[in-house]
Design a protein around this motif. Sequence first.
Motif, short mmCIF file in Angstrom:
data_model
loop_
_atom_site.label_atom_id
_atom_site.label_comp_id
_atom_site.label_asym_id
_atom_site.label_seq_id
_atom_site.Cartn_x
_atom_site.Cartn_y
_atom_site.Cartn_z
N ALA A 151 0.83 -1.20 0.00
CA ALA A 151 0.00 0.00 0.00
C ALA A 151 0.86 1.25 0.00
O ALA A 151 1.81 1.35 0.76
CB ALA A 151 -0.91 -0.01 1.23
N PRO A 152 0.55 2.25 -0.84
CA PRO A 152 1.37 3.44 -0.91
C PRO A 152 1.24 4.34 0.30
O PRO A 152 2.23 4.79 0.85
CB PRO A 152 0.87 4.15 -2.18
CG PRO A 152 -0.51 3.67 -2.38
CD PRO A 152 -0.52 2.25 -1.85
N ASP A 153 -0.03 4.62 0.73
CA ASP A 153 -0.27 5.49 1.89
C ASP A 153 0.53 6.77 1.84
O ASP A 153 1.03 7.26 2.85
CB ASP A 153 0.04 4.75 3.20
CG ASP A 153 -0.96 3.66 3.50
OD1 ASP A 153 -0.58 2.67 4.15
OD2 ASP A 153 -2.12 3.79 3.07
N GLY A 154 0.71 7.33 0.65
CA GLY A 154 1.44 8.58 0.53
C GLY A 154 2.94 8.42 0.62
O GLY A 154 3.68 9.41 0.66
N ALA A 155 3.41 7.17 0.68
CA ALA A 155 4.84 6.95 0.86
C ALA A 155 5.65 7.43 -0.34
O ALA A 155 6.86 7.65 -0.24
CB ALA A 155 5.12 5.47 1.10
N SER A 156 5.02 7.60 -1.49
CA SER A 156 5.74 8.08 -2.66
C SER A 156 6.12 9.55 -2.51
O SER A 156 6.94 10.06 -3.27
CB SER A 156 4.89 7.88 -3.91
OG SER A 156 3.64 8.54 -3.79
N ILE A 157 5.51 10.25 -1.56
CA ILE A 157 5.88 11.63 -1.27
C ILE A 157 7.00 11.60 -0.24
O ILE A 157 6.80 11.22 0.90
CB ILE A 157 4.68 12.44 -0.71
CG1 ILE A 157 3.46 12.31 -1.65
CG2 ILE A 157 5.06 13.88 -0.49
CD1 ILE A 157 3.68 12.92 -3.01
N ALA A 158 8.18 11.98 -0.64
CA ALA A 158 9.33 11.90 0.25
C ALA A 158 10.38 12.91 -0.17
O ALA A 158 10.31 13.51 -1.25
CB ALA A 158 9.92 10.49 0.23
N LEU A 159 11.36 13.12 0.70
CA LEU A 159 12.47 14.01 0.38
C LEU A 159 13.38 13.37 -0.66
O LEU A 159 13.51 12.14 -0.70
CB LEU A 159 13.28 14.30 1.64
CG LEU A 159 12.64 15.22 2.70
CD1 LEU A 159 13.51 15.24 3.95
CD2 LEU A 159 12.46 16.62 2.15
N PRO A 160 14.01 14.17 -1.51
CA PRO A 160 15.01 13.62 -2.42
C PRO A 160 16.13 12.96 -1.62
O PRO A 160 16.42 13.36 -0.48
CB PRO A 160 15.51 14.85 -3.18
CG PRO A 160 14.44 15.88 -3.02
CD PRO A 160 13.82 15.62 -1.70
#
Length: 379
Positions: free
Chosen positions: A40-49
């Motif tokens: 499940a992604p759960d927003g995990a694709s939003i992250a710091l470079p």
Amino acid sequence: MRNLTNKGTRTEASGATEAEISSSTPEDTPNSNERDARDAPDGASIALPSHVAGSGTLDRLVDTARDYAKASTAENTNKAYAADWKHFARWCRLKGTDPLPTSPEMIGLYLTDLAAPTNGSLALSVSTIERRLSGLAWNYAQRGVSLDRKNRHIATVLAGIKRKHARPPVQKEAILPQDILAMVATLSHDLRGLRDRAILLIGYAGGLRRSEIVSIDVHKDDTTDSGGWVEILEDGAVLTLNAKTGWREVEIGRGSTERTCPVHALEQWLHFARIDSGPVFVRTSRDGNRALDTRLSDKHVARLIKATVLKSGIRSDLPEKDRVALFSGHSLRAGLASSAEVDERYVQKQLAHASAEMTRRYQRRRDRFRVNLTKAAGL
């Protein structure tokens, strides 16, 4: 504070729950929950470079960005897409493969199994299969993977499924004026009955989706999960909604009598429930005499419609099971579109439809032959 001066008891409206029947659904396997959580992604694709060091401020911004990403689609859509991915991931593991990386060949086989299941399950409708594919595309995008729906392994299989299995859409029955009056007449006059009467009349007169009905607050910014607010004026009520099509205003005028007036029903509910802020439609205590703080679920609207349809005797020529299946939350919107004797563009605006053609799909009894092209052509 929310309490009641009227007395009375009544049980919550009940009705059969509607569950989509999925084909090829395997039993849970050991560690499947852990793997589903991992997938499940759960927003995990939003992250710091990777080259940026974390800090308290940046970490808080990442959390906020994930919240915004989650809010980019409706809650019900998020739940449906999560269920789509979970089903596909388990199907892949049952077939000895993995959902990542994306495989058009396996997705084509998955769609085939949904349309013509090999394990004796019921086949899904074409519209549900298309929805499943959209859910997979969204889930892959959240994981940074592109799903090419035009790939021949997907596009040709889906085209064949449509050609072989597509059927005209099954439309829910419209609730007509005499129906809605019969339905509200079945409700008691305790607090719960006042609430449900306001739900039915506001939903009908506003042509509202069930999610829109339960999402409104008394004032702007009363709650964080608000979907809009209501302003009651002398001539009616104005609902400002953040709905499926974006922000819009819905004007609901007062009715010809207090018995049928949706605005009066709303005023009565708010007055006796002593609601002056927060969600408009909330749960009540078991005895139906006290308003609680918890916002109603949109499922309550569907159950309420089905229960009052049965009690009022609408379509009594059919077995109870068929009567329940005929009506849903959309029956309120279809009822307004079918019954309002006004120019079509006003109905289109009220329902927030992008085209007149979409509005016509909701009109169950419009005059189809008002424009007679046969006679116009000289025949």
